[in-house]
Design an enzyme around this catalytic site. Structure first.
Site, PDB file in Angstrom:
ATOM      1  N   CYS A  30       0.833  -1.212   0.000  1.00 46.60           N
ATOM      2  CA  CYS A  30       0.000   0.000   0.000  1.00 46.60           C
ATOM      3  C   CYS A  30       0.867   1.261   0.000  1.00 46.60           C
ATOM      4  CB  CYS A  30      -0.915  -0.043   1.226  1.00 46.60           C
ATOM      5  SG  CYS A  30      -1.802   1.488   1.557  1.00 46.60           S
ATOM      6  N   CYS A  33      -0.010   3.882   2.689  1.00 48.20           N
ATOM      7  CA  CYS A  33       0.399   3.362   4.006  1.00 48.20           C
ATOM      8  C   CYS A  33       1.865   3.687   4.267  1.00 48.20           C
ATOM      9  CB  CYS A  33       0.187   1.850   4.082  1.00 48.20           C
ATOM     10  SG  CYS A  33      -1.525   1.324   3.901  1.00 48.20           S
TER      11      CYS A  33
END
Length: 104
Positions: A30, A33
Site C-alpha cells: 500500500c 500506508c
C-alpha cells in the site's frame, strides 16, 4: 515507539489494557500506508502516553476481519476495550487529532 502486532491474542490484550492504543492497519504493498508511516512514527515519539502499534492486514486476517477493515490505511484508537476513534486514509491532520484526543 511503534511495534508490530504479532497475533490476535496480543491484539486482544492491547485493546483491553488500561492505556490508550492506536493501531495502524496497513499492507506492505500500500503506497499511502508507506507515505503516512513516517508520520505515525513521529507521533509515537511525541505522544509517549499512547501505545502505537501496526497491524499488517495480510498477516493478521482475523483482526482485520473482526474489525471489518475495508480500506487502508485505517487507524483505530482503543481504550479499555472500546474503540474511541477511527481515521480512514492517509490523513495526517486527522491522525494527529485522534492521537491528541487519546493522549488527553
Amino acid at each position: 515507539m511503534v511495534e508490530e502486532v504479532k497475533s490476535y491474542e496480543e491484539f486482544q490484550e492491547l485493546i483491553n489494557g488500561d492505556e490508550p492504543v492506536i493501531f495502524d492497519f496497513y499492507a506492505d504493498w500500500c503506497g499511502p500506508c508507506k507515505t503516512i508511516s513516517s508520520i505515525f512514527q513521529k507521533l509515537s515519539e511525541e505522544f509517549t502516553i499512547v501505545k502505537f502499534r501496526k497491524v499488517n492486514v495480510d498477516q493478521q486476517e482475523r483482526v482485520s476481519e473482526e474489525l471489518q477493515i475495508r480500506s487502508i490505511p485505517t487507524f483505530m484508537v482503543f481504550q479499555k476495550g472500546n474503540k474511541v476513534e477511527e481515521v480512514f486514509g492517509a490523513n495526517p491532520v486527522a491522525l494527529k487529532a485522534a492521537v491528541s484526543k487519546a493522549a488527553a
